[in-house]
Scaffold this motif. Structure first.
Motif, mmCIF file in Angstrom:
data_model
loop_
_atom_site.group_PDB
_atom_site.id
_atom_site.type_symbol
_atom_site.label_atom_id
_atom_site.label_comp_id
_atom_site.label_asym_id
_atom_site.label_seq_id
_atom_site.Cartn_x
_atom_site.Cartn_y
_atom_site.Cartn_z
ATOM 1 N N ASP A 101 -14.054 47.304 29.583
ATOM 2 C CA ASP A 101 -12.697 47.535 30.082
ATOM 3 C C ASP A 101 -11.783 48.160 29.035
ATOM 4 O OD1 ASP A 101 -12.509 45.435 28.354
ATOM 5 O OD2 ASP A 101 -11.746 43.991 29.808
ATOM 6 N N HIS A 223 -10.286 43.597 37.064
ATOM 7 C CA HIS A 223 -9.798 42.250 36.754
ATOM 8 C C HIS A 223 -10.720 41.552 35.769
ATOM 9 C CE1 HIS A 223 -6.882 42.509 39.987
ATOM 10 N NE2 HIS A 223 -7.848 43.047 40.722
ATOM 11 N N SER A 224 -10.131 40.615 35.004
ATOM 12 C CA SER A 224 -10.927 39.787 34.102
ATOM 13 C C SER A 224 -11.786 38.833 34.921
ATOM 14 C CB SER A 224 -10.005 39.003 33.182
ATOM 15 O OG SER A 224 -10.763 38.043 32.477
ATOM 16 N N LYS A 225 -13.005 38.583 34.436
ATOM 17 C CA LYS A 225 -13.878 37.637 35.132
ATOM 18 C C LYS A 225 -13.846 36.250 34.480
ATOM 19 C CE LYS A 225 -14.792 41.584 36.329
ATOM 20 N NZ LYS A 225 -14.515 42.795 35.548
#
Ligand SMILES: Nc1nc2c(ncn2[C@@H]2O[C@H](COP(=O)(O)OP(=O)(O)O)[C@@H](O)[C@H]2O)c(=O)[nH]1
Ligand SMILES: [Mg+2]
Length: 388
Positions: A101, A223-225
């Motif tokens: 990312d 999005h962050s996991k």
């Protein structure tokens, strides 16, 4: 021949980040001529079709590979698979852990590789040291959690050389990866616990870990996991590691063995008094404690120097004598103290109304000296290290 560097990028729903991340890395690779570079994506069948974008990039650039998993297996699972492939198929000398990312600054790669060339086994991209940082616009609670969280880990690990224990930006030698991969086989390391586990095991194995500061950039796409269970898992893991480390310490084992012996002596004294006269009960209780100390020492504190069965009778006799020695030391100190200093009142502990006099001090000093003597006797006489 120049060394091969494989940058492993695990991806899960990073479709919009693939092209920029390849572009940014390729730009940095062009600046460093002294290595062969590969990018290895490990995608877990991202529903957003990340794999398709990667496949297009593979057609446009040389030295990009894709490993695909059927379903989401976690960050650690992706790195395990990627590292094995990088070493076996791409003949990697150096492996880079890199997020898909663009949170990790690729411009720091040259400095990190320099440190590897200088003899480090692992170089961390570090947020929590001078020159590093987290995004300034993070809300206060997120900053607090991030900074205090790392401080907490440093405190628990009691290692202040490493500033950023949870960073995912890492440059690692093949030699370290080959040593540590088998240690992290367990599925407990398939998720984000991979990061802290990998670092802890590397330090425990004695590898040289270095750091280069970088400023973490928030992702602009996707999005962050990272879930809330991450914090819980990380804290649980470091607590477990530290307790194991502490219990491996011989002095701690010795103290716990002695403490157990003291409790056993008190409890069995009450027990034996039911059917034996006090003097005999007192003696039997001491002997029970001695037996417990001997057994625990042999099986636990000094398990690395365990006695052979044939040695046990003679050694147990010696153990009784040295334990007697410790009692003698206690009495000697009490005797000398009383004779030359005397029994003087010192103070009274409030609430429990316990009067402390110099006699209490002689007893405490005696117990400590007795413990010193015991540890000396255990480690130098009864469980003496074999000289080779
Ligand atoms: N293959 C794979 N990649 C993952 C998985 N979980 C996270 N990632 C990737 O790991 C990197 C870091 O994850 P991210 O969610 O950004 O974590 P954060 O930066 O700590 O918030 C990103 O490139 C993710 O796409 C997973 O289960 N499988
Ligand atoms: Mg991220």
């Amino acid at each position: 021949m120049s060394k091969t560097v494989v940058v492993i990028i695990p991806t899960y729903n990073e479709q919009a980040n693939i092209v920029p991340v390849v572009r940014e890395l390729a730009r940095v690779f062009r600046q460093i001529k002294s290595f062969n570079f590969h990018i290895l994506f490990v995608d877990d069948n991202s529903p957003d079709g990340s794999a398709k974008v990667i496949s297009t990039e593979i057609k446009r650039h040389a030295h990009i590979r894709l490993l695909s998993n059927k379903r989401k297996g976690g960050l650690g699972h992706a790195y395990k698979k990627g590292m094995r492939y990088a070493i076996q198929k791409l003949h990697a000398d150096i492996i880079v852990q890199f997020d898909g990312d663009l949170s990790h600054d690729p411009n720091k790669l040259p400095a990190m590789l320099d440190k590897i060339e200088g003899g480090s086994d692992m170089v961390l991209g570090s947020r929590y040291m001078r020159g590093g940082g987290i995004p300034p616009h993070w809300p206060p609670h997120r900053k607090f959690l991030s900074i205090v969280g790392n401080l907490f880990i440093r405190l628990v690990m009691f290692n202040f050389k490493v500033h950023d224990w949870t960073t995912g930006y890492r440059v690692i030698t093949k030699e370290l990866v080959e040593k540590i991969l088998p240690v992290l086989r367990h599925s407990a390391f398939n998720g984000y616990t991979w990061q802290i586990g990998f670092l802890v095991k590397s330090i425990q194995a004695g590898f040289k870990v270095d750091e280069v500061p970088f400023v973490f950039k928030d992702r602009t796409e996707g999005h962050s996991k990272l879930g809330p269970e991450y914090i819980f898992n990380t804290v649980r893991y470091i607590m477990k590691v530290r307790i194991e480390e502490i219990l491996r310490n011989r002095l701690v084992k010795f103290a716990l063995t002695g403490g157990t012996g003291a409790v056993i002596q008190l409890v069995t004294l009450e027990l034996y008094r039911n059917f034996a006269p006090f003097q005999l009960a007192f003696f039997l209780a001491i002997e029970t404690a001695i037996l417990s100390n001997f057994t625990l020492s042999n099986l636990w504190t000094f398990s690395d120097r365990k006695l052979k069965l044939a040695q046990v009778p003679a050694k147990f006799l010696t153990f009784n004598l040295t334990s007697g020695g410790s009692i003698l030391i206690q009495q000697l100190i009490a005797f000398l103290g009383e004779k030359y200093i005397g029994l003087l009142p010192l103070f009274t502990l409030p609430i429990i109304n316990f009067k402390v006099d110099t006699g209490t001090m002689y007893a405490v000093a005696g117990i400590f000296m007795g413990m010193f003597w015991n540890f000396f006797a255990y480690s130098k006489i009864i469980w003496k290290a074999k000289t080779k």
